[in-house]
Design an enzyme around this catalytic site. Structure first.
Site, PDB file in Angstrom:
ATOM      1  N   ASP A   1      -7.863 -31.843 -11.268  1.00 44.89           N
ATOM      2  CA  ASP A   1      -7.956 -32.782 -10.143  1.00 44.89           C
ATOM      3  C   ASP A   1      -6.875 -32.461  -9.117  1.00 44.89           C
ATOM      4  O   ASP A   1      -5.686 -32.570  -9.417  1.00 44.89           O
ATOM      5  CB  ASP A   1      -7.765 -34.206 -10.706  1.00 44.89           C
ATOM      6  CG  ASP A   1      -7.937 -35.294  -9.666  1.00 44.89           C
ATOM      7  OD1 ASP A   1      -8.355 -35.003  -8.534  1.00 44.89           O
ATOM      8  OD2 ASP A   1      -7.652 -36.464 -10.015  1.00 44.89           O
ATOM      9  N   GLY A   2      -7.339 -32.085  -7.926  1.00 40.27           N
ATOM     10  CA  GLY A   2      -6.414 -31.817  -6.839  1.00 40.27           C
ATOM     11  C   GLY A   2      -6.554 -30.403  -6.304  1.00 40.27           C
ATOM     12  O   GLY A   2      -6.330 -29.438  -7.030  1.00 40.27           O
ATOM     13  N   GLY A   3      -7.005 -30.302  -5.067  1.00 45.04           N
ATOM     14  CA  GLY A   3      -7.129 -28.981  -4.430  1.00 45.04           C
ATOM     15  C   GLY A   3      -8.232 -28.119  -5.013  1.00 45.04           C
ATOM     16  O   GLY A   3      -8.189 -26.888  -4.906  1.00 45.04           O
TER      17      GLY A   3
ATOM     18  N   GLY B   1     -12.566 -33.905  -4.186  1.00 46.03           N
ATOM     19  CA  GLY B   1     -12.632 -34.968  -3.181  1.00 46.03           C
ATOM     20  C   GLY B   1     -12.937 -34.395  -1.820  1.00 46.03           C
ATOM     21  O   GLY B   1     -14.077 -34.426  -1.339  1.00 46.03           O
TER      22      GLY B   1
ATOM     23  N   MET C   1      -5.369 -46.630  -7.374  1.00 49.29           N
ATOM     24  CA  MET C   1      -3.928 -46.496  -7.110  1.00 49.29           C
ATOM     25  C   MET C   1      -3.343 -47.870  -6.816  1.00 49.29           C
ATOM     26  O   MET C   1      -3.962 -48.672  -6.119  1.00 49.29           O
ATOM     27  CB  MET C   1      -3.699 -45.587  -5.899  1.00 49.29           C
ATOM     28  CG  MET C   1      -4.356 -44.218  -6.021  1.00 49.29           C
ATOM     29  SD  MET C   1      -3.906 -43.168  -4.648  1.00 49.29           S
ATOM     30  CE  MET C   1      -5.017 -41.778  -4.923  1.00 49.29           C
TER      31      MET C   1
ATOM     32  N   HIS D   1     -15.790 -39.654  -9.665  1.00 54.45           N
ATOM     33  CA  HIS D   1     -14.389 -39.906 -10.005  1.00 54.45           C
ATOM     34  C   HIS D   1     -13.864 -41.009  -9.086  1.00 54.45           C
ATOM     35  O   HIS D   1     -13.885 -40.887  -7.868  1.00 54.45           O
ATOM     36  CB  HIS D   1     -13.640 -38.588  -9.787  1.00 54.45           C
ATOM     37  CG  HIS D   1     -12.211 -38.555 -10.173  1.00 54.45           C
ATOM     38  ND1 HIS D   1     -11.776 -38.295 -11.458  1.00 54.45           N
ATOM     39  CD2 HIS D   1     -11.092 -38.698  -9.435  1.00 54.45           C
ATOM     40  CE1 HIS D   1     -10.461 -38.279 -11.485  1.00 54.45           C
ATOM     41  NE2 HIS D   1     -10.008 -38.532 -10.267  1.00 54.45           N
TER      42      HIS D   1
ATOM     43  N   SER E   1     -14.798 -36.891  -6.046  1.00 53.23           N
ATOM     44  CA  SER E   1     -13.832 -38.000  -5.998  1.00 53.23           C
ATOM     45  C   SER E   1     -14.047 -38.788  -4.719  1.00 53.23           C
ATOM     46  O   SER E   1     -14.036 -38.219  -3.620  1.00 53.23           O
ATOM     47  CB  SER E   1     -12.409 -37.445  -6.029  1.00 53.23           C
ATOM     48  OG  SER E   1     -11.530 -38.414  -5.484  1.00 53.23           O
TER      49      SER E   1
ATOM     50  N   MET F   1      -4.219 -44.458 -11.610  1.00 54.94           N
ATOM     51  CA  MET F   1      -2.860 -44.075 -11.224  1.00 54.94           C
ATOM     52  C   MET F   1      -2.085 -45.374 -11.031  1.00 54.94           C
ATOM     53  O   MET F   1      -1.729 -45.778  -9.920  1.00 54.94           O
ATOM     54  CB  MET F   1      -2.905 -43.251  -9.936  1.00 54.94           C
ATOM     55  CG  MET F   1      -3.414 -41.837 -10.179  1.00 54.94           C
ATOM     56  SD  MET F   1      -3.972 -41.033  -8.674  1.00 54.94           S
ATOM     57  CE  MET F   1      -5.685 -41.569  -8.643  1.00 54.94           C
TER      58      MET F   1
ATOM     59  N   HIS G   1      -9.864 -42.940 -12.733  1.00 49.98           N
ATOM     60  CA  HIS G   1      -8.541 -42.315 -12.869  1.00 49.98           C
ATOM     61  C   HIS G   1      -7.514 -43.360 -12.458  1.00 49.98           C
ATOM     62  O   HIS G   1      -7.340 -43.630 -11.273  1.00 49.98           O
ATOM     63  CB  HIS G   1      -8.508 -41.061 -11.973  1.00 49.98           C
ATOM     64  CG  HIS G   1      -7.185 -40.373 -11.920  1.00 49.98           C
ATOM     65  ND1 HIS G   1      -6.897 -39.392 -10.991  1.00 49.98           N
ATOM     66  CD2 HIS G   1      -6.061 -40.502 -12.682  1.00 49.98           C
ATOM     67  CE1 HIS G   1      -5.656 -38.971 -11.178  1.00 49.98           C
ATOM     68  NE2 HIS G   1      -5.128 -39.626 -12.188  1.00 49.98           N
TER      69      HIS G   1
ATOM     70  N   GLY H   1      -1.847 -39.237  -5.683  1.00 53.04           N
ATOM     71  CA  GLY H   1      -1.582 -40.193  -4.604  1.00 53.04           C
ATOM     72  C   GLY H   1      -2.413 -39.956  -3.355  1.00 53.04           C
ATOM     73  O   GLY H   1      -2.773 -40.913  -2.675  1.00 53.04           O
ATOM     74  N   PHE H   2      -2.736 -38.708  -3.097  1.00 53.38           N
ATOM     75  CA  PHE H   2      -3.443 -38.418  -1.850  1.00 53.38           C
ATOM     76  C   PHE H   2      -4.460 -37.293  -2.040  1.00 53.38           C
ATOM     77  O   PHE H   2      -4.274 -36.425  -2.889  1.00 53.38           O
ATOM     78  CB  PHE H   2      -2.442 -38.026  -0.748  1.00 53.38           C
ATOM     79  CG  PHE H   2      -1.461 -39.123  -0.464  1.00 53.38           C
ATOM     80  CD1 PHE H   2      -1.766 -40.144   0.430  1.00 53.38           C
ATOM     81  CD2 PHE H   2      -0.247 -39.168  -1.134  1.00 53.38           C
ATOM     82  CE1 PHE H   2      -0.876 -41.187   0.655  1.00 53.38           C
ATOM     83  CE2 PHE H   2       0.661 -40.209  -0.918  1.00 53.38           C
ATOM     84  CZ  PHE H   2       0.338 -41.214  -0.014  1.00 53.38           C
ATOM     85  N   GLY H   3      -5.514 -37.350  -1.222  1.00 52.72           N
ATOM     86  CA  GLY H   3      -6.508 -36.287  -1.233  1.00 52.72           C
ATOM     87  C   GLY H   3      -6.074 -35.141  -0.322  1.00 52.72           C
ATOM     88  O   GLY H   3      -5.053 -35.224   0.369  1.00 52.72           O
TER      89      GLY H   3
ATOM     90  N   MET I   1      -3.456 -32.633 -13.766  1.00 55.94           N
ATOM     91  CA  MET I   1      -3.309 -32.812 -12.312  1.00 55.94           C
ATOM     92  C   MET I   1      -2.851 -31.492 -11.689  1.00 55.94           C
ATOM     93  O   MET I   1      -1.866 -30.897 -12.127  1.00 55.94           O
ATOM     94  CB  MET I   1      -2.283 -33.905 -11.991  1.00 55.94           C
ATOM     95  CG  MET I   1      -2.709 -35.332 -12.290  1.00 55.94           C
ATOM     96  SD  MET I   1      -4.270 -35.840 -11.546  1.00 55.94           S
ATOM     97  CE  MET I   1      -3.932 -35.689  -9.797  1.00 55.94           C
TER      98      MET I   1
HETATM   99  C1  DX5 Z   1      -5.241 -37.466  -6.059  1.00 55.89           C
HETATM  100  C2  DX5 Z   1      -6.511 -37.918  -6.727  1.00 55.89           C
HETATM  101  C3  DX5 Z   1      -7.631 -36.969  -6.604  1.00 55.89           C
HETATM  102  C4  DX5 Z   1      -8.038 -36.655  -5.210  1.00 55.89           C
HETATM  103  C5  DX5 Z   1      -8.326 -35.199  -5.165  1.00 55.89           C
HETATM  104  O1  DX5 Z   1      -4.252 -38.360  -6.390  1.00 55.89           O
HETATM  105  O2  DX5 Z   1      -6.308 -38.144  -8.099  1.00 55.89           O
HETATM  106  O3  DX5 Z   1      -8.757 -37.349  -7.385  1.00 55.89           O
HETATM  107  O4  DX5 Z   1      -9.168 -37.334  -4.754  1.00 55.89           O
HETATM  108  O5  DX5 Z   1      -8.564 -34.862  -3.867  1.00 55.89           O
HETATM  109  P1  DX5 Z   1      -8.837 -33.388  -3.361  1.00 55.89           P
HETATM  110  O6  DX5 Z   1     -10.005 -32.846  -4.133  1.00 55.89           O
HETATM  111  O7  DX5 Z   1      -9.125 -33.608  -1.936  1.00 55.89           O
HETATM  112  O8  DX5 Z   1      -7.581 -32.593  -3.604  1.00 55.89           O
HETATM  113 ZN    ZN Z   2      -8.095 -38.392  -9.368  1.00 59.52          ZN
END
Ligand code: DX5
Ligand code: ZN
Length: 221
Positions: free
Chosen positions: A176-178, A198, A41, A37, A12, A72, A70, A146-148, A141
């Protein structure tokens, strides 16, 4: 999008250097990924703002990777065609934001784009049960969007089991996420095959080594 049946690591760009996106994509391509990805946003559906069609259209001129976007954003149906014209290959929209999801999926397919539907950690699988089989991918999700670099939510990840039951083997199930080498074995066990990462990729100096570590954890290398 690669046909279902393989496990794919999908970096990502949210944690990449936004001033060097073309270089960043070239680096992960050299490491063997097929898909990236693109997190879009709007500052409305989520409290953050990233990129839109003009940036993606320019990136398209520098990369032949599969663009997994993606969205959002509120009212994805109003903007989807612009993203297709910019060159994305897949559009994943949020079920919480789409007014007529069936119509949107139908349009995406008509425009030659694959369709994904996603659900936030608090949204029950029930919300996508009817339309998931019409899609090419379901995104679960595993953080609030919203945030990485947020922490993986184990309870949200468990929904992958139910989603996989609904869609069978021919539709991708993305998380997606963590996602990182520690959390990957769990989501693979639940049935995910499309691993967005990401921070675990672009938050490190050696992107190829980071991708390889995720692949190892997924049991594909
Ligand atoms: C969060 C995004 C993700 C994000 C994941 O809103 O949709 O794609 O980049 O980031 P990581 O892998 O750092 O959790
Ligand atoms: Zn994403």
């Amino acid at each position: 999008m690669p046909k279902a049946g393989t496990v794919e690591v999908v970096p990502s760009i949210l944690s990449a250097d936004f001033a060097k996106l073309a270089d960043e994509l070239a680096q992960v391509k050299a490491a063997g990924v097929k898909m990236v990805h693109l997190d879009v946003m709007d500052g409305h559906f989520v409290p953050n703002i990233t990129i839109g069609p003009p940036v993606i259209a320019k990136l398209r001129q520098h990369s032949d990777l599969v663009f997994d976007s993606h969205l959002m954003i509120t009212a994805p149906e109003l903007y989807a065609e612009q993203f297709v014209e910019a060159g994305v290959n897949n559009i994943t929209f949020h079920i919480e934001a789409a007014k007529e999801p069936e119509k949107l999926i139908e349009n995406l397919h008509k425009w030659g784009c694959t369709a994904g539907v996603t659900l936030n950690p608090d949204t029950p699988v029930e919300a996508i049960r009817k339309i998931a089989p019409l899609c090419d991918m379901v995104l679960v999700m595993t953080v609030e969007p919203g945030f990485g670099a947020q922490e993986f939510m184990p309870e949200a990840a468990k929904k992958v089991i139910e989603v996989r039951k609904i869609v069978g083997p021919d539709i991708r199930v993305e998380v997606d996420g963590g996602i990182n080498p520690e959390t990957v074995p769990t989501v693979i066990r639940y049935g995910a095959d499309t691993l967005v990462a990401g921070n675990a990729v672009f938050g490190t100096g050696d992107r190829a080594a980071a991708i390889e570590a995720i692949r190892k954890a997924a049991g594909i290398s």
